[in-house]
Design a protein around this motif. Structure first.
Motif, mmCIF file in Angstrom:
data_model
loop_
_atom_site.group_PDB
_atom_site.id
_atom_site.type_symbol
_atom_site.label_atom_id
_atom_site.label_comp_id
_atom_site.label_asym_id
_atom_site.label_seq_id
_atom_site.Cartn_x
_atom_site.Cartn_y
_atom_site.Cartn_z
ATOM 1 N N ARG A 200 0.833 -1.206 0.000
ATOM 2 C CA ARG A 200 0.000 0.000 0.000
ATOM 3 C C ARG A 200 0.867 1.255 0.000
ATOM 4 O O ARG A 200 0.517 2.268 -0.618
ATOM 5 N N GLN A 213 -4.157 -2.573 -5.426
ATOM 6 C CA GLN A 213 -4.627 -1.379 -6.139
ATOM 7 C C GLN A 213 -5.921 -1.605 -6.911
ATOM 8 O O GLN A 213 -6.536 -0.654 -7.392
ATOM 9 N N GLU A 215 -9.813 -2.429 -7.987
ATOM 10 C CA GLU A 215 -11.138 -2.066 -7.494
ATOM 11 C C GLU A 215 -12.171 -3.017 -8.091
ATOM 12 O O GLU A 215 -12.101 -3.368 -9.266
ATOM 13 N N GLN A 219 -14.782 -0.376 -5.310
ATOM 14 C CA GLN A 219 -14.169 -0.445 -3.982
ATOM 15 C C GLN A 219 -12.888 -1.269 -4.021
ATOM 16 O O GLN A 219 -12.794 -2.265 -4.743
ATOM 17 N N ARG A 220 -11.901 -0.820 -3.238
ATOM 18 C CA ARG A 220 -10.665 -1.572 -3.099
ATOM 19 C C ARG A 220 -10.917 -2.820 -2.236
ATOM 20 O O ARG A 220 -11.789 -2.820 -1.368
#
Length: 396
Positions: A200, A213, A215, A219-220
């Motif tokens: 991260r 990274q 989605e 949303q991650r």
């Protein structure tokens, strides 16, 4: 009877499918002791694999002990969530991506064999069949090579159980076996979670970073989802290939005429690997849970029932395979399901096949008479859901 089973005098109950005791007359059988439905036939196995809306992969519904490891685990998810997560890593296993990996696989193979070529004998698992695929998948994920032995210890202990799972009345030994396996999974996911946290703030060119990274639906993924996802990739990404390579050597050792034939005609290596996958299927069974009452092979199974699909027996179904107990590297019709089918078909199957092809050709090149050490027999796996060995001393 299987020649391999006869050679090593394998336990008839553990390896029932090698002795023709695979429920051939009854292809769907309920086990009152375990409370699990067993599916033995090829057509019936395909029906289960191709019907995820009826046969759910969410086994945590009936096995609450593993719930914490289900979030993000694509082997435990159903569409559409499974489909969305699987798409995140498909780029790493395309034909082009595997072609680009091939030089690295060759380099790892040659390095590993350089270390053992001058020895009188070596352990094919520890010295070759394990470090090859685990190095490849770990490099893809971005895990340091120095930690491979640490990971191997956890995976070995996780898979070393001798206890058959049961939904029925469970004794202390079953509970202890489940608890110990879950503890090893927790070690691996905790380890991976630390790498997730690092990515991260320090992204790299690896799959862990891609997952961090990514989605899905805007949303991650959570740290837990990424860790569980990576755990599946790590374990599944090397165990099957390790067993494919070592099982192929086992099969050739039990069938010296096949060994001679393939060495003389290397174009047969791909069909050799397919026959090895059929004959000694690495993953013995897959498990699903019914979402509604349904029919399998003329047998009605109610909702919320656990179904164990025996890939080992499906790959010996005489309705599909001629002479199913004969090991035939030249077998032309071989629709085995060792890598599963349907939405959960092994995403790394092509990579496993490529690694297997490179590995076997290299072994043939280096060792003109490779065989199991007659004075040091292999150690067969005790986990009822896996087929293969944990130790395979060879001489060449």
């Amino acid at each position: 009877m299987s020649a391999l089973a006869e050679k090593w005098d394998l336990d008839r109950q553990r390896y029932f499918w090698m002795y023709g005791e695979s429920g051939s007359s009854e292809r769907v059988v309920f086990d009152e002791t375990t409370g699990i439905w067993n599916v033995y036939g090829h057509a019936e196995a395909l029906h289960v694999a191709n019907s995820p809306h009826i046969f759910s992969s969410d086994t945590g519904r009936l096995i609450p002990e593993r719930r914490e490891f289900d979030e993000g685990s694509i082997t435990q998810l159903d569409p559409p969530r499974h489909t969305a997560l699987r798409k995140l890593i498909t780029h790493a296993f395309t034909p082009r991506a595997i072609d680009e990996l091939e030089p690295r696989v060759h380099a790892i193979v040659q390095d590993l064999l350089d270390r053992v070529t001058d020895r009188a004998g070596f352990d094919l698992i520890a010295d070759f069949a394990y470090p090859l695929p685990v190095t490849v998948i770990a490099e893809l994920l971005g895990i340091p090579a120095s930690d491979h032995d640490l990971l191997n210890g956890w995976v070995d202990r996780m898979m070393s159980t001798t206890t058959e799972f049961s939904l029925g009345e469970r004794d202390v030994s079953v509970d202890n076996a489940v608890a110990d396996a879950m503890e090893q999974v927790r070690h691996i996911t905790d380890y991976l979670r630390e790498h997730v946290k690092d990515r991260r703030s320090h992204p790299r060119e690896d799959l862990l970073t891609a997952l961090v990274q990514a989605e899905v639906d805007g949303q991650r993924l959570t740290e837990n989802e990424v860790a569980n996802f990576a755990n599946v990739m790590l374990v599944a990404g090397h165990v099957t290939t390790t067993l494919l390579i070592s099982n192929t050597v086992l099969c050739l050792d039990a069938h010296p005429e096949a060994d001679r034939a393939v060495r003389q005609d290397r174009t047969a290596v791909p069909t050799l690997l397919e026959e090895s996958l059929r004959y000694l299927t690495p993953i013995a069974c897959m498990v699903r849970v019914t979402t509604a009452a349904t029919d399998v092979g003329g047998v009605t199974i109610g909702p919320d029932q656990m179904v164990a699909v025996w890939l080992s027996t499906a790959n010996r179904d005489k309705r599909v395979f001629s002479d199913p107990y004969t090991f035939d590297p030249a077998r032309e019709l071989n629709p085995h399901i060792a890598f599963g089918r349907g939405v959960h078909f092994c995403i790394g199957a092509a990579l496993a096949r490529r690694e297997g092809r490179i590995a076997m050709n290299a072994l043939f090149d280096r060792f003109p008479a490779l065989r199991c050490d007659p004075d040091n027999p292999p150690a067969f796996m005790t986990n009822p859901n896996l087929n293969g060995v944990t130790r395979l001393p060879v001489v060449g």
